[in-house]
Design an enzyme around this catalytic site. Structure first.
Site, mmCIF file in Angstrom:
data_model
loop_
_atom_site.group_PDB
_atom_site.id
_atom_site.type_symbol
_atom_site.label_atom_id
_atom_site.label_comp_id
_atom_site.label_asym_id
_atom_site.label_seq_id
_atom_site.Cartn_x
_atom_site.Cartn_y
_atom_site.Cartn_z
ATOM 1 N N LYS A 116 0.484 -1.333 0.160
ATOM 2 C CA LYS A 116 -0.084 -0.437 0.191
ATOM 3 C C LYS A 116 0.674 1.234 -0.088
ATOM 4 C CE LYS A 116 -3.968 -1.554 2.470
ATOM 5 N NZ LYS A 116 -5.154 -2.274 2.218
ATOM 6 N N GLU A 200 -2.138 7.463 7.502
ATOM 7 C CA GLU A 200 -3.531 8.659 7.108
ATOM 8 C C GLU A 200 -4.477 9.080 8.014
ATOM 9 O OE1 GLU A 200 -4.395 5.736 3.652
ATOM 10 O OE2 GLU A 200 -5.875 5.510 4.319
ATOM 11 N N HIS A 235 -14.274 -3.160 8.952
ATOM 12 C CA HIS A 235 -14.044 -2.446 6.993
ATOM 13 C C HIS A 235 -13.629 -3.588 6.002
ATOM 14 C CE1 HIS A 235 -12.200 0.735 9.911
ATOM 15 N NE2 HIS A 235 -11.425 0.018 11.023
ATOM 16 N N ARG A 292 -6.185 -8.393 -8.629
ATOM 17 C CA ARG A 292 -6.526 -9.519 -9.306
ATOM 18 C C ARG A 292 -9.015 -9.373 -8.919
ATOM 19 N NH1 ARG A 292 -9.633 -9.367 -4.426
ATOM 20 N NH2 ARG A 292 -8.754 -8.120 -3.011
HETATM 21 P P1 ADP Z 1 -7.928 -3.292 3.032
HETATM 22 O O1 ADP Z 1 -6.978 -3.623 1.973
HETATM 23 O O2 ADP Z 1 -7.475 -4.175 3.974
HETATM 24 O O3 ADP Z 1 -9.194 -4.222 2.826
HETATM 25 P P2 ADP Z 1 -8.343 -0.552 2.602
HETATM 26 O O4 ADP Z 1 -7.387 0.330 2.615
HETATM 27 O O5 ADP Z 1 -9.126 -1.160 0.946
HETATM 28 O O6 ADP Z 1 -7.890 -1.622 3.586
HETATM 29 O O7 ADP Z 1 -9.533 0.215 3.404
HETATM 30 C C1 ADP Z 1 -10.690 -0.542 3.649
HETATM 31 C C2 ADP Z 1 -11.353 0.149 4.639
HETATM 32 O O8 ADP Z 1 -11.115 1.025 5.169
HETATM 33 C C3 ADP Z 1 -11.767 0.934 3.356
HETATM 34 O O9 ADP Z 1 -13.350 0.290 2.625
HETATM 35 C C4 ADP Z 1 -12.645 2.164 4.326
HETATM 36 O O10 ADP Z 1 -14.051 1.816 4.871
HETATM 37 C C5 ADP Z 1 -11.637 1.836 5.283
HETATM 38 N N1 ADP Z 1 -10.978 2.810 5.403
HETATM 39 C C6 ADP Z 1 -9.867 2.846 4.243
HETATM 40 N N2 ADP Z 1 -9.267 4.226 4.863
HETATM 41 C C7 ADP Z 1 -9.887 4.987 5.038
HETATM 42 C C8 ADP Z 1 -9.879 6.464 5.648
HETATM 43 N N3 ADP Z 1 -8.615 7.445 5.266
HETATM 44 N N4 ADP Z 1 -10.917 7.265 6.146
HETATM 45 C C9 ADP Z 1 -11.862 6.826 6.727
HETATM 46 N N5 ADP Z 1 -11.521 4.632 6.638
HETATM 47 C C10 ADP Z 1 -11.309 4.124 5.948
#
Ligand code: ADP
Length: 662
Positions: A116, A200, A235, A292
Site C-alpha cells: 500500500k 493516513e 472495515h 485480481r
Molecule cells: P484492506 O486492503 O485491508 O481492505 P483498505 O485500504 O482497502 O484496506 O480499506 C478498507 C476500508 O477501510 C475502506 O473501504 C474504508 O471503509 C476504510 N478506510 C480506509 N482508509 C480510510 C480512511 N483514510 N478514512 C476512513 N476510512 C478508511
C-alpha cells in the site's frame, strides 16, 4: 484458448471460475487440502489434486505443491481466484518459470501495487489524488506518532501489506497511538508476515467507491464502471452495489479515467480494481489497487452483461479485450450481499461448525447465488468464513434492493450463526434504502440492525410442534414397518394411551426461555394449548418439504429442520432454533454469560493480566488470534483473576476455559 486450467483456490470463487471455464469448453483442475476433500469445488472440477493438510500455509499457499499439481495434470494456466496466492508476485513469477500462464497481471504490476505504501508513492507520481498521510519507509514508533500528529487526529493505521481490513486501527487521540500501533503491527505480522504500516488521515463518513478496470497485452485499458462498497463491518464489505448511488456522469468519467491512469502507471493487464475513498461531496482519493478479481465482481457483471472471468481467460490467452470503452454501458442496478458464518450480535465473530441445513433461493436471470459449500459441509477455522454471495439485479436500485431482500428471506441455514437476517435488515434500513451511504452506516444503525431477539411467535412454536409430530409419526411408521406388525397400537403416536384426553405434551427451549406446548388429538383434529390459550391446529406437508400450518384462522408456510434435539424454524425471513425437551425432563441450558471460554479455536497472543489482579467489568484480559483476526476477551464482571490457563503462544480449542475470574 487454453484446453485445461488449474484453479489455485477453493470455495465459491473456485466454483465460479469453473462455471465459466466449462461454458468456454476449458477443462478444470481443482486443488484441495485435506479439509476440503469433499468440498464442492472438488466435485465441480473435471479433476482434482490434493495439495496438503488443512492449514493454508501448507496447502493453498504452497506454491510448489500447486505447480506440481499443474504439471501433473497438464494444465496450461492457473487462475488464482482472490486471496491466497492471487496477489503474490513470487507465485506469478514461479508460474512463468514453470511455463504456465498466470491468469492475472505481470508480477511487476502485482509488486508495484502489493504494498500500500509503495503504491501510494507511485500514484503520487502519476498524479492520482491521495488521502493525506505518511507512507514512507520509516517505521520507528516515535517517528510514526510524530507523523500522526502532523497529519492530525483522527488517523488510521494500516498494514502496508494489508488486505481484508486486517492490521487496521483508528486512533482518535495521541495517547492511544502507541497501543494501536502495536496491535496493528502484531496483526499485520501474523496475517501478512510483514509488520510495516502506513498512517493516513481518517475520513469521517467516507464512501468506498471502486472502479473495475481491465487491460490486455495489446495496450488496451478500459474501466467497467464503479461499485459502491461503503457498507462494511470491521472495515470489510458486506453489501456492494453497482452503479454507485448518486454518481454523476461527469464524476464517473473522472473516476474511471483516474483508475485507468493508475492501471496504466503499472502496465496493468487482466482484471483489477482501483479503490477510492470518497467524501460525501464527491471528492475522491486513491486507496489501493487490488490486482485480481474481487469478491464483488458479480455486480459489475450484472450491470454490464459481461462475464469477467471470460475476459480474464481471453486476456491471459493473449486475445484483445472483447470491447472498447465506447461500447460499454450500464444497464439497471445490481446489489450483492455476502453471507458469512459470523455472529453479528458478538461483534461479527466468525463462527465455525457444520452446515446442518443449507438452502438458497433458485437462480433466475435477476438472481444469482455464488456458493462454495453444500449442506453438510463445515466452516472451519482454516479459511474465510464466507458461505455464499447473493446477487440481485433490478431495472433500478429500488427493484434490485427489493429482489435481494426477498431472496435473503428465503435463505435457510442451520448449524451455525450467520449474518443473513442482519443483511436483510441492513438492506431495508432507511439509510441504505435512501442511498445515504458511508462506511459508518452499520455502526450508526446498530440498534436497529442488531435488535434484541423478539418474543417467540405462536406461529414459530406451532410450526415446530407440527414438525415434531410429523417426525414422530414418521418414526412410528418406520418402527411399525420394521416390527412386522404394522398395526400394533404401540407404534401409534397420537397419545391413544391416555384415551380420554389423548394428548402429547412437549416443550421447546430457546436460550433460557421455555415454551411448553400440549397438542390434543381429538375427533375434530388437533388442538394446541400454548401460553394458556387453546387453538385449532392443522398442518400439511407441501411438495417442497415445507409445512402449511393453520392455527385457528391463520395459515402460513414455513420450514422446520431437525438437527439433533433442535428444530430450526424458517418463517418469513426469520430463523429460530428451538431445542426440544420433554415437559418432564429437566432442561439442559448452557449457563453462557460470564464464561471465559475461547469462543473459537485459536492461539493466545497476549495475556494482559496476572494472577491476583483485580479487574473491572469490561477490562481486556487476553487476546486470542483466530481466523487471522484478533479477538479480545473482556472481563464479564468485576473480579479477581484466580487462574490463567494459557500463556501467549499457546493454542486453545474452542470452548477451552482461558482463565478463571472470581
Ligand atoms: P484492506 O486492503 O485491508 O481492505 P483498505 O485500504 O482497502 O484496506 O480499506 C478498507 C476500508 O477501510 C475502506 O473501504 C474504508 O471503509 C476504510 N478506510 C480506509 N482508509 C480510510 C480512511 N483514510 N478514512 C476512513 N476510512 C478508511
Amino acid at each position: 484458448m487454453f484446453r485445461r486450467i488449474l484453479i489455485a483456490n477453493r470455495g465459491e470463487i473456485a466454483c465460479r471460475v469453473m462455471r465459466t471455464a466449462r461454458r468456454m469448453g476449458v477443462r478444470t483442475v481443482a486443488v484441495y487440502s485435506d479439509a476440503d476433500r469433499d468440498a464442492r469445488h472438488v466435485r465441480l472440477a473435471d479433476e482434482a489434486r490434493r495439495i496438503g493438510p488443512p492449514p493454508a500455509r501448507e496447502s493453498y499457499l504452497d506454491i510448489e505443491a500447486i505447480l506440481a499439481a499443474a504439471r501433473d495434470t497438464g494444465a496450461e494456466a492457473i487462475h488464482p481466484g482472490y486471496g491466497f496466492l492471487a496477489e503474490n508476485e513470487d507465485f506469478a513469477r514461479a508460474c512463468a518459470k514453470a511455463g504456465l500462464v498466470f491468469i492475472g497481471p505481470a508480477p511487476e504490476a502485482i509488486a508495484a501495487m502489493g504494498d500500500k505504501s509503495a503504491a501510494k508513492r507511485l500514484m503520487e507520481r502519476a498524479r492520482v489524488p491521495l488521502v493525506p498521510g505518511y507512507h514512507g519507509e520509516q517505521q520507528d514508533a516515535a517517528q510514526l506518532a510524530k507523523e500522526a500528529g502532523r497529519i492530525g487526529y483522527p488517523v488510521l493505521i494500516k498494514a502496508s501489506a494489508g488486505g481484508g481490513g486486517k492490521g487496521m486501527r483508528i486512533v482518535r487521540a495521541a495517547p492511544e497511538f502507541k497501543a494501536a500501533l502495536e496491535g496493528a503491527q502484531r496483526e499485520a505480522q501474523s496475517a501478512f508476515g510483514d509488520a510495516r504500516v502506513l498512517v493516513e488521515k481518517y475520513l469521517e463518513r467516507p464512501r468506498h467507491i471502486e472502479v473495475q478496470v481491465f487491460g490486455d497485452t495489446h495496450g488496451n485499458l478500459v474501466y467497467l464502471f464503479e461499485r459502491d462498497c461503503s457498507v462494511q463491518r470491521r472495515h470489510q464489505k458486506v453489501l456492494e452495489e453497482a452503479p454507485a448511488p448518486g454518481m454523476s456522469e461527469k464524476r464517473r468519467k473522472e473516476m474511471g479515467e483516474a483508475a485507468v491512469a493508475a492501471a496504466r502507471a503499472v502496465g496493468y493487464t487482466g482484471a483489477g480494481t482501483v479503490e477510492f475513498i470518497a467524501e460525501q461531496d464527491g471528492r475522491f482519493y486513491f486507496m489501493e489497487m487490488n490486482t485480481r478479481l474481487q469478491v464483488e465482481h458479480p455486480v459489475t457483471e450484472m450491470i454490464t452483461g459481461l462475464d469477467l472471468v471470460e475476459w480474464q481467460l481471453r486476456v491471459a490467452a493473449g486475445e484483445k479485450l472483447p470491447r472498447a470503452q465506447e461500447h460499454l454501458a450500464i444497464r439497471g442496478h445490481a446489489v450483492e450481499a455476502r453471507l458469512y458464518a459470523e455472529d453479528p450480535a458478538r461483534e461479527f465473530l466468525p463462527q465455525t461448525g457444520r452446515l446442518a441445513h443449507l438452502r438458497f433461493p433458485e437462480d433466475a436471470p435477476d438472481l444469482r447465488t455464488d456458493a462454495g459449500v453444500d449442506a453438510g459441509a463445515a466452516i472451519t477455522p482454516h479459511y474465510d468464513p464466507m458461505i455464499a454471495k447473493l446477487i440481485a439485479w433490478g431495472a433500478d436500485r429500488r427493484a434490485a434492493l427489493a429482489r435481494l431482500a426477498s431472496a435473503l428471506d428465503e435463505v435457510e441455514i442451520a448449524g451455525l450463526r450467520t449474518n443473513v437476517e442482519f443483511l436483510a435488515r441492513t438492506l431495508r434500513c432507511r439509510d441504505f434504502a435512501e442511498g445515504e451511504l458511508d462506511t459508518g452506516l452499520i455502526e450508526r444503525n446498530r440498534a436497529a440492525l442488531l435488535p434484541a431477539r423478539p418474543p417467540l411467535s405462536e406461529e414459530m412454536l406451532a410450526t415446530a410442534a407440527c414438525a415434531e409430530l410429523f417426525a414422530e409419526e414418521d418414526a412410528a411408521r418406520q418402527r411399525a414397518a420394521a416390527s412386522g406388525d404394522p398395526h400394533s397400537p404401540w407404534n401409534r403416536v397420537d397419545g391413544w394411551r391416555l384415551n380420554q384426553d389423548s394428548h402429547h405434551a412437549f416443550g421447546f427451549a430457546e436460550g433460557e426461555d421455555r415454551h411448553p406446548v400440549t397438542v390434543h388429538f381429538g375427533e375434530a383434529g388437533w388442538r394446541m394449548d400454548v401460553a394458556g390459550r387453546n387453538h385449532a391446529l392443522e398442518a400439511e406437508r407441501l411438495a417442497d418439504g415445507r409445512l402449511l400450518v393453520r392455527l385457528d384462522g391463520r395459515a402460513w408456510k414455513a420450514r422446520a429442520v431437525r438437527d439433533g434435539r433442535d428444530w430450526h424454524v424458517f418463517l418469513g425471513g426469520a430463523h429460530r432454533r428451538l431445542t426440544l425437551h420433554d415437559e418432564l425432563e429437566g432442561l439442559d441450558i448452557d449457563a453462557g454469560g460470564g464464561s471465559l471460554a475461547a469462543p473459537m479455536p485459536g492461539k493466545v497472543i497476549a495475556v494482559m493480566v496476572k494472577r491476583g489482579d483485580k479487574v473491572q467489568k469490561g477490562a481486556p484480559l487476553l487476546i486470542l488470534e483466530a481466523m487471522k483476526m484478533e479477538h479480545t476477551i473482556f472481563a464479564p464482571g468485576d473480579g479477581e483473576v484466580k487462574e490463567i490457563h494459557y500463556a501467549a503462544g499457546e493454542q486453545v480449542a474452542e470452548g477451552a476455559e482461558l482463565l478463571r475470574l472470581e
